[in-house]
Design an enzyme around this catalytic site. Structure first.
Site, PDB file in Angstrom:
ATOM      1  N   HIS A 188       0.821  -1.222   0.000  1.00 17.20           N
ATOM      2  CA  HIS A 188       0.000   0.000   0.000  1.00 17.20           C
ATOM      3  C   HIS A 188       0.850   1.264   0.000  1.00 17.20           C
ATOM      4  CE1 HIS A 188      -3.847   2.223   1.078  1.00 17.20           C
ATOM      5  NE2 HIS A 188      -4.156   1.443   0.081  1.00 17.20           N
ATOM      6  N   HIS A 223      -2.113   1.600  12.959  1.00 24.11           N
ATOM      7  CA  HIS A 223      -1.691   0.992  11.679  1.00 24.11           C
ATOM      8  C   HIS A 223      -2.154  -0.469  11.669  1.00 24.11           C
ATOM      9  CE1 HIS A 223       0.553   0.352   8.082  1.00 24.11           C
ATOM     10  NE2 HIS A 223       1.788   0.279   8.565  1.00 24.11           N
ATOM     11  N   MET A 258     -11.425   1.852  16.020  1.00 29.31           N
ATOM     12  CA  MET A 258     -10.508   0.996  15.262  1.00 29.31           C
ATOM     13  C   MET A 258     -11.175   0.428  14.010  1.00 29.31           C
ATOM     14  SD  MET A 258      -7.630   1.033  16.874  1.00 29.31           S
ATOM     15  CE  MET A 258      -7.795   2.780  17.300  1.00 29.31           C
ATOM     16  N   GLY A 259     -10.425   0.445  12.910  1.00 30.68           N
ATOM     17  CA  GLY A 259     -10.955  -0.079  11.662  1.00 30.68           C
ATOM     18  C   GLY A 259     -11.641   0.966  10.820  1.00 30.68           C
ATOM     19  N   HIS A 262      -8.621   6.750   7.424  1.00 25.60           N
ATOM     20  CA  HIS A 262      -7.389   6.454   6.682  1.00 25.60           C
ATOM     21  C   HIS A 262      -6.684   7.767   6.369  1.00 25.60           C
ATOM     22  CE1 HIS A 262      -4.684   4.773   3.676  1.00 25.60           C
ATOM     23  NE2 HIS A 262      -4.975   3.605   4.197  1.00 25.60           N
ATOM     24  N   ASP A 313      -8.908  -3.042   7.682  1.00 24.13           N
ATOM     25  CA  ASP A 313      -8.850  -3.801   8.937  1.00 24.13           C
ATOM     26  C   ASP A 313     -10.238  -4.121   9.479  1.00 24.13           C
ATOM     27  OD1 ASP A 313      -5.991  -1.841   9.660  1.00 24.13           O
ATOM     28  OD2 ASP A 313      -6.044  -3.956   9.101  1.00 24.13           O
ATOM     29  N   ARG A 338       2.262  -8.384   4.199  1.00 22.31           N
ATOM     30  CA  ARG A 338       2.928  -7.117   3.858  1.00 22.31           C
ATOM     31  C   ARG A 338       4.440  -7.238   3.707  1.00 22.31           C
ATOM     32  NH1 ARG A 338       0.979  -1.905   4.136  1.00 22.31           N
ATOM     33  NH2 ARG A 338      -0.881  -2.908   3.360  1.00 22.31           N
ATOM     34  N   ARG A 357      16.436  11.807   5.535  1.00 23.04           N
ATOM     35  CA  ARG A 357      16.799  12.564   6.742  1.00 23.04           C
ATOM     36  C   ARG A 357      16.114  13.925   6.656  1.00 23.04           C
ATOM     37  NH1 ARG A 357      17.781  16.517  10.156  1.00 23.04           N
ATOM     38  NH2 ARG A 357      19.551  16.225  11.570  1.00 23.04           N
TER      39      ARG A 357
HETATM   40  C1  SDX Z   1      -3.825   0.838   8.056  1.00 26.81           C
HETATM   41  O1  SDX Z   1      -1.340   4.252   5.393  1.00 26.81           O
HETATM   42  C2  SDX Z   1      -1.831   3.132   5.008  1.00 26.81           C
HETATM   43  O2  SDX Z   1      -1.997   2.876   3.826  1.00 26.81           O
HETATM   44  C3  SDX Z   1      -2.197   2.154   6.154  1.00 26.81           C
HETATM   45  C4  SDX Z   1      -2.894   0.879   5.703  1.00 26.81           C
HETATM   46  C5  SDX Z   1      -1.992   0.015   4.854  1.00 26.81           C
HETATM   47  O3  SDX Z   1      -2.494  -0.751   4.041  1.00 26.81           O
HETATM   48  O4  SDX Z   1      -0.748   0.054   5.099  1.00 26.81           O
HETATM   49  O5  SDX Z   1      -4.061   1.210   4.980  1.00 26.81           O
HETATM   50  C6  SDX Z   1      -3.288   0.021   6.918  1.00 26.81           C
HETATM   51  O6  SDX Z   1      -3.063   1.205   8.907  1.00 26.81           O
HETATM   52  C7  SDX Z   1      -5.276   1.263   8.045  1.00 26.81           C
HETATM   53  C8  SDX Z   1      -5.624   2.194   9.247  1.00 26.81           C
HETATM   54  C9  SDX Z   1      -5.828   1.306  10.500  1.00 26.81           C
HETATM   55  N1  SDX Z   1      -5.960   2.174  11.702  1.00 26.81           N
HETATM   56  C10 SDX Z   1      -7.150   2.285  12.345  1.00 26.81           C
HETATM   57  O7  SDX Z   1      -8.197   1.780  11.970  1.00 26.81           O
HETATM   58  C11 SDX Z   1      -7.077   3.107  13.624  1.00 26.81           C
HETATM   59  C12 SDX Z   1      -8.199   4.140  13.657  1.00 26.81           C
HETATM   60  N2  SDX Z   1      -7.952   5.147  12.598  1.00 26.81           N
HETATM   61  C13 SDX Z   1      -7.484   6.445  12.989  1.00 26.81           C
HETATM   62  O8  SDX Z   1      -6.549   6.414  14.027  1.00 26.81           O
HETATM   63  C14 SDX Z   1      -7.093   7.311  11.779  1.00 26.81           C
HETATM   64  O9  SDX Z   1      -8.141   7.263  10.897  1.00 26.81           O
HETATM   65  C15 SDX Z   1      -5.801   7.032  11.019  1.00 26.81           C
HETATM   66  C16 SDX Z   1      -4.637   6.930  11.932  1.00 26.81           C
HETATM   67  C17 SDX Z   1      -5.926   5.783  10.230  1.00 26.81           C
HETATM   68  C18 SDX Z   1      -5.587   8.205  10.056  1.00 26.81           C
HETATM   69  O10 SDX Z   1      -5.469   9.323  10.836  1.00 26.81           O
HETATM   70  P1  SDX Z   1      -4.995  10.739  10.282  1.00 26.81           P
HETATM   71  O11 SDX Z   1      -4.902  10.742   8.793  1.00 26.81           O
HETATM   72  O12 SDX Z   1      -3.809  11.158  11.048  1.00 26.81           O
HETATM   73  O13 SDX Z   1      -6.234  11.649  10.605  1.00 26.81           O
HETATM   74  P2  SDX Z   1      -6.572  12.212  12.029  1.00 26.81           P
HETATM   75  O14 SDX Z   1      -6.287  11.187  13.112  1.00 26.81           O
HETATM   76  O15 SDX Z   1      -5.922  13.550  12.153  1.00 26.81           O
HETATM   77  O16 SDX Z   1      -8.147  12.333  11.899  1.00 26.81           O
HETATM   78  C19 SDX Z   1      -8.747  13.454  11.253  1.00 26.81           C
HETATM   79  C20 SDX Z   1     -10.019  13.719  12.039  1.00 26.81           C
HETATM   80  C21 SDX Z   1      -9.771  13.866  13.539  1.00 26.81           C
HETATM   81  O17 SDX Z   1     -10.835  14.630  14.065  1.00 26.81           O
HETATM   82  P3  SDX Z   1     -10.496  16.097  14.646  1.00 26.81           P
HETATM   83  O18 SDX Z   1      -9.450  15.875  15.732  1.00 26.81           O
HETATM   84  O19 SDX Z   1      -9.961  16.864  13.438  1.00 26.81           O
HETATM   85  O20 SDX Z   1     -11.827  16.590  15.151  1.00 26.81           O
HETATM   86  O21 SDX Z   1     -10.878  12.565  11.932  1.00 26.81           O
HETATM   87  C22 SDX Z   1     -11.017  11.946  13.209  1.00 26.81           C
HETATM   88  C23 SDX Z   1      -9.897  12.475  14.089  1.00 26.81           C
HETATM   89  O22 SDX Z   1     -10.306  12.467  15.468  1.00 26.81           O
HETATM   90  N3  SDX Z   1     -10.834  10.509  13.023  1.00 26.81           N
HETATM   91  C24 SDX Z   1     -11.363   9.595  13.824  1.00 26.81           C
HETATM   92  C25 SDX Z   1     -10.965   8.374  13.281  1.00 26.81           C
HETATM   93  N4  SDX Z   1     -10.198   8.567  12.198  1.00 26.81           N
HETATM   94  C26 SDX Z   1     -10.120   9.913  12.046  1.00 26.81           C
HETATM   95  N5  SDX Z   1     -12.120   9.711  14.944  1.00 26.81           N
HETATM   96  C27 SDX Z   1     -12.487   8.551  15.519  1.00 26.81           C
HETATM   97  N6  SDX Z   1     -12.162   7.316  15.053  1.00 26.81           N
HETATM   98  C28 SDX Z   1     -11.397   7.206  13.945  1.00 26.81           C
HETATM   99  N7  SDX Z   1     -11.057   5.987  13.500  1.00 26.81           N
END
Ligand code: SDX
Length: 376
Positions: A188, A223, A258-259, A262, A313, A338, A357
């Site tokens: 990915h 992640h 969780m899940g 992105h 996920d 992966r 860096r």
């Molecule tokens: C993978 O990068 C890849 O390609 C990864 C992957 C791969 O194949 O390698 O696709 C695999 O890691 C998928 C992601 C798995 N992780 C999760 O499911 C964990 C939950 N997801 C979040 O932690 C989050 O969505 C991330 C970490 C995946 C992405 O986060 P970002 O891009 O840093 O965005 P952010 O956390 O700044 O969120 C933006 C806003 C925030 O709200 P505000 O603070 O602006 O009000 O959206 C909200 C976040 O709070 N938000 C969520 C959320 N995801 C985003 N709020 C609650 N639950 C969530 N899951």
């Protein structure tokens, strides 16, 4: 006061290099592996063929596939030293720590460990690829007091992975669904664990070190660790009726669900429709429609409230649960898939390397002089 330079926290939205391995395109919500749409590959070829494609840039012809399958079979048995090391790890050690340790031992024991030529790197990648299913299978079995199951040469990669884990010939429908998940997890672009592997490779460190570092990055629940965490969320909520109140509390506590969500996809993860089909296939196969009650209730409610969509996920967790994997083996399964993407990027980084860096902007205190120490 000089203008403060812009900080790109988390490197969000920052292109760092070119890659020809995969294209993640949020605009068209698509993912290409060496130019092929991933959903077309998932229904047409095996994970072995996709691995070959990601490493070599082309799908294998019959002869190349036969040679690769033979190589994989020759390296799928659990190495006796790796088994000894796993046996010394307490059951309190998380399976991600087990596979991280196993990867380190496998890499250190690789017969070509000192050869960093492109051909040797590719063979090292393929030996890791072949070795990981036995690590996951044995670690799950030992935690249940069960003995090691030796591989069966008459089974393909995914069928053998399931055979070594459950000690029974797997049913074709289950193998197909599992194989689809392995294809979808394989690669990915510059996700956190892959970028970690590229950073380590950029210093001209070795492939084993880069894979071990990548496993460390993948473990985190933001992640790869999310597929395990999805199951903890389902257990916490309990029933579909409890979703609303549970979400009220979780969002009030600013918890990440969780899940979902992105960094790159903002209107849904391109891989989810294909993985959901595989989950539906397993739900029908095991006659467990109840699994989708909570799955749909949480997804519909969260999308309605926050406009944040499931990522890969989310459907993968319930799928692995139905097949019978322990929840804490879900991310090690992600590792087994992966490792293909990681090693493809390691080889691409080597081929046109630049030390990675970035800069930082100092916002600490400025001091003029070190205070003189009073003579005692
Ligand atoms: C993978 O990068 C890849 O390609 C990864 C992957 C791969 O194949 O390698 O696709 C695999 O890691 C998928 C992601 C798995 N992780 C999760 O499911 C964990 C939950 N997801 C979040 O932690 C989050 O969505 C991330 C970490 C995946 C992405 O986060 P970002 O891009 O840093 O965005 P952010 O956390 O700044 O969120 C933006 C806003 C925030 O709200 P505000 O603070 O602006 O009000 O959206 C909200 C976040 O709070 N938000 C969520 C959320 N995801 C985003 N709020 C609650 N639950 C969530 N899951």
């Amino acid at each position: 006061q000089a203008a403060q330079p812009e900080i790109y926290k988390g490197l969000a939205g920052v292109p760092v290099d070119y890659t020809a391995i995969s294209k993640v395109d949020p605009a068209s919500n698509s993912l290409l592996y060496r130019g092929y749409p991933v959903q077309d590959l998932a229904g047409a070829v095996t994970f072995e063929e996709v691995a070959y494609l990601l490493w070599h840039g082309e799908l294998p012809d019959d002869e190349q596939l036969a040679e690769f399958e033979q190589f994989e079979r020759a390296h799928r048995a659990l190495d006796h030293v790796v088994k000894k090391v796993i046996d010394e790890l307490p059951l309190t050690a998380h399976p991600m720590d087990v596979i991280r340790t196993a990867a380190s031992v496998i890499a250190a024991r690789d017969p070509e460990v000192a050869d960093d030529s492109a051909d040797a790197e590719l063979r090292k990648a393929k030996r890791l690829f072949a070795a990981f299913p036995a690590v996951v299978a044995y670690d799950q079995r030992r935690r249940r007091g069960l003995e090691l199951v030796e591989p069966r040469d008459d089974l393909g990669y995914s069928a053998n992975f399931l055979f070594m884990t459950f000690d029974e010939a797997p049913e074709l429908e289950v193998v197909d669904a599992f194989d689809v998940s392995m294809i979808l997890y394989a690669e990915h672009s510059f996700n956190a664990s892959t970028f970690t592997a590229r950073v380590i490779t950029s210093t001209l460190s070795d492939l084993g070190s880069a894979v071990v570092g990548a496993i460390g990055a993948l473990k985190g629940p933001l992640h790869g660790g999310a597929n395990e965490a999805v199951m903890h969320t389902f257990a916490e909520i309990g029933t579909a009726e409890a979703v609303g109140p549970w979400l009220d509390a979780a969002l009030a506590e600013k918890r990440k669900i969780m899940g979902f969500g992105h960094r790159v996809y903002k209107h849904g993860d391109s891989r989810v429709p294909t993985m959901k089909l595989a989950l539906d296939q397993l739900v029908a196969h095991y006659d467990r429609p109840d699994v989708l009650d909570l799955y749909d209730a949480l997804a519909n409610e969260f999308i309605a409230r926050k406009g944040i969509y499931p990522n890969l996920d989310y459907p993968s967790g319930p799928a692995y649960n139905l097949i019978g994997f322990d929840t804490d083996q879900f991310t090690p399964i992600f590792v087994a898939s992966r490792v293909v993407g990681w090693t493809a990027h390691i080889m691409e980084q080597r081929a046109s390397n630049a030390l990675i860096r970035p800069l930082s902007v100092y916002d600490g205190v400025e001091r003029r002089e070190v205070p003189a120490r009073e003579p005692v």
